[in-house]
Design a protein around this motif. Sequence first.
Motif, PDB file in Angstrom:
ATOM      1  N   GLN A   1      21.319   4.078 105.117  1.00 26.40           N
ATOM      2  CA  GLN A   1      20.107   4.443 105.852  1.00 26.40           C
ATOM      3  C   GLN A   1      18.961   4.722 104.888  1.00 26.40           C
ATOM      4  O   GLN A   1      17.824   4.290 105.112  1.00 26.40           O
ATOM      5  N   LEU A   2      19.269   5.435 103.812  1.00 24.68           N
ATOM      6  CA  LEU A   2      18.249   5.708 102.797  1.00 24.68           C
ATOM      7  C   LEU A   2      17.741   4.407 102.190  1.00 24.68           C
ATOM      8  O   LEU A   2      16.540   4.247 101.956  1.00 24.68           O
ATOM      9  N   ALA A   3      18.647   3.460 101.949  1.00 22.24           N
ATOM     10  CA  ALA A   3      18.235   2.175 101.381  1.00 22.24           C
ATOM     11  C   ALA A   3      17.302   1.425 102.334  1.00 22.24           C
ATOM     12  O   ALA A   3      16.310   0.834 101.895  1.00 22.24           O
ATOM     13  N   PHE A   4      17.594   1.449 103.643  1.00 22.54           N
ATOM     14  CA  PHE A   4      16.692   0.796 104.602  1.00 22.54           C
ATOM     15  C   PHE A   4      15.337   1.507 104.633  1.00 22.54           C
ATOM     16  O   PHE A   4      14.284   0.857 104.707  1.00 22.54           O
ATOM     17  N   ALA A   5      15.343   2.836 104.570  1.00 21.99           N
ATOM     18  CA  ALA A   5      14.082   3.581 104.542  1.00 21.99           C
ATOM     19  C   ALA A   5      13.295   3.254 103.276  1.00 21.99           C
ATOM     20  O   ALA A   5      12.076   3.066 103.317  1.00 21.99           O
ATOM     21  N   GLU A   6      14.003   3.176 102.157  1.00 23.48           N
ATOM     22  CA  GLU A   6      13.363   2.831 100.884  1.00 23.48           C
ATOM     23  C   GLU A   6      12.812   1.405 100.931  1.00 23.48           C
ATOM     24  O   GLU A   6      11.716   1.129 100.434  1.00 23.48           O
ATOM     25  N   LEU A   7      13.561   0.497 101.547  1.00 21.07           N
ATOM     26  CA  LEU A   7      13.098  -0.879 101.712  1.00 21.07           C
ATOM     27  C   LEU A   7      11.788  -0.904 102.496  1.00 21.07           C
ATOM     28  O   LEU A   7      10.830  -1.573 102.109  1.00 21.07           O
ATOM     29  N   ALA A   8      11.748  -0.145 103.594  1.00 21.67           N
ATOM     30  CA  ALA A   8      10.530  -0.080 104.403  1.00 21.67           C
ATOM     31  C   ALA A   8       9.389   0.525 103.602  1.00 21.67           C
ATOM     32  O   ALA A   8       8.248   0.053 103.667  1.00 21.67           O
ATOM     33  N   GLN A   9       9.692   1.568 102.823  1.00 22.17           N
ATOM     34  CA  GLN A   9       8.658   2.220 102.007  1.00 22.17           C
ATOM     35  C   GLN A   9       8.113   1.257 100.957  1.00 22.17           C
ATOM     36  O   GLN A   9       6.930   1.285 100.648  1.00 22.17           O
ATOM     37  N   ARG A  10       8.977   0.403 100.439  1.00 23.19           N
ATOM     38  CA  ARG A  10       8.541  -0.579  99.438  1.00 23.19           C
ATOM     39  C   ARG A  10       7.845  -1.770 100.094  1.00 23.19           C
ATOM     40  O   ARG A  10       7.432  -2.699  99.411  1.00 23.19           O
ATOM     41  N   GLY A  11       7.747  -1.759 101.412  1.00 24.73           N
ATOM     42  CA  GLY A  11       7.033  -2.809 102.134  1.00 24.73           C
ATOM     43  C   GLY A  11       7.752  -4.139 102.163  1.00 24.73           C
ATOM     44  O   GLY A  11       7.117  -5.176 102.331  1.00 24.73           O
TER      45      GLY A  11
ATOM     46  N   GLN B   1      19.026  -5.204  96.241  1.00 25.85           N
ATOM     47  CA  GLN B   1      18.528  -4.485  95.070  1.00 25.85           C
ATOM     48  C   GLN B   1      18.243  -3.030  95.408  1.00 25.85           C
ATOM     49  O   GLN B   1      18.576  -2.130  94.648  1.00 25.85           O
ATOM     50  N   VAL B   2      17.636  -2.781  96.579  1.00 27.48           N
ATOM     51  CA  VAL B   2      17.329  -1.407  96.976  1.00 27.48           C
ATOM     52  C   VAL B   2      18.625  -0.614  97.166  1.00 27.48           C
ATOM     53  O   VAL B   2      18.737   0.531  96.712  1.00 27.48           O
ATOM     54  N   LEU B   3      19.618  -1.217  97.804  1.00 26.65           N
ATOM     55  CA  LEU B   3      20.896  -0.536  97.989  1.00 26.65           C
ATOM     56  C   LEU B   3      21.536  -0.231  96.639  1.00 26.65           C
ATOM     57  O   LEU B   3      22.068   0.871  96.422  1.00 26.65           O
ATOM     58  N   ALA B   4      21.487  -1.183  95.707  1.00 26.90           N
ATOM     59  CA  ALA B   4      22.033  -0.944  94.368  1.00 26.90           C
ATOM     60  C   ALA B   4      21.309   0.224  93.701  1.00 26.90           C
ATOM     61  O   ALA B   4      21.941   1.084  93.075  1.00 26.90           O
ATOM     62  N   ASP B   5      19.982   0.294  93.853  1.00 28.03           N
ATOM     63  CA  ASP B   5      19.208   1.401  93.280  1.00 28.03           C
ATOM     64  C   ASP B   5      19.641   2.739  93.883  1.00 28.03           C
ATOM     65  O   ASP B   5      19.790   3.730  93.170  1.00 28.03           O
ATOM     66  N   VAL B   6      19.826   2.768  95.203  1.00 30.36           N
ATOM     67  CA  VAL B   6      20.227   4.003  95.883  1.00 30.36           C
ATOM     68  C   VAL B   6      21.631   4.425  95.448  1.00 30.36           C
ATOM     69  O   VAL B   6      21.875   5.605  95.153  1.00 30.36           O
ATOM     70  N   LEU B   7      22.569   3.480  95.395  1.00 31.09           N
ATOM     71  CA  LEU B   7      23.938   3.804  94.981  1.00 31.09           C
ATOM     72  C   LEU B   7      23.972   4.310  93.537  1.00 31.09           C
ATOM     73  O   LEU B   7      24.702   5.249  93.218  1.00 31.09           O
ATOM     74  N   THR B   8      23.161   3.705  92.679  1.00 31.88           N
ATOM     75  CA  THR B   8      23.090   4.150  91.288  1.00 31.88           C
ATOM     76  C   THR B   8      22.503   5.555  91.202  1.00 31.88           C
ATOM     77  O   THR B   8      23.029   6.413  90.485  1.00 31.88           O
TER      78      THR B   8
END
Length: 197
Positions: free
Chosen positions: A163-173, A180-187
Amino acid sequence: MSRECKLLERRALIQRKACELVIARGFDGFTMDDLAEAADLSRRTLFNLLADKTSAVLGPDELPTGPEIEVFVSGGPTGDLYEDLTITVRAAMAELSERPGVSDERRLFEKAIAADSKVFAMVLGRVERIVEFVTDMICRREGWEPGDLRARALATSLLALTQLAFAELAQRGGEASFGQVLADVLTAFADTLPSRS
């Protein structure tokens, strides 16, 4: 071209056109008739291929099936539960994004998620179903009783990170790929964990 290939091609076209309409008008800004016209299909053909507008935008509601799932359930690839779960999720995302023609469609889908919070909410609803699947995978791997609290806790944590990765994806437009966003969140999450050695 086989009938199955033609069906997959038509569904991909419908999803592409549905995502374009979401980006241009929002999820509530178009009808199935608009989608049929955009995809150059009759309304009847459209409804023969999918049930509703949600299915048109999100695609089929399927659970992961790649070989990495069986490797995980059998105790691999490293033997460490959390690390293996992370590797498995990343591998499933990489396999999905490497399918022919998927990267452009995936980018369009990700932009549709970023464009309309309703689509974002629908995606999260589907992700919750995956929690049950992941819980079962963990229980099978660890030999735990179905629905074990430890497995549910880990799977629910993964849902929260997704969920955080999807929110981050939306924030990054929608400018970065979901993988890549999911990998960043997991890391980022792994960096906060105390050493498990």
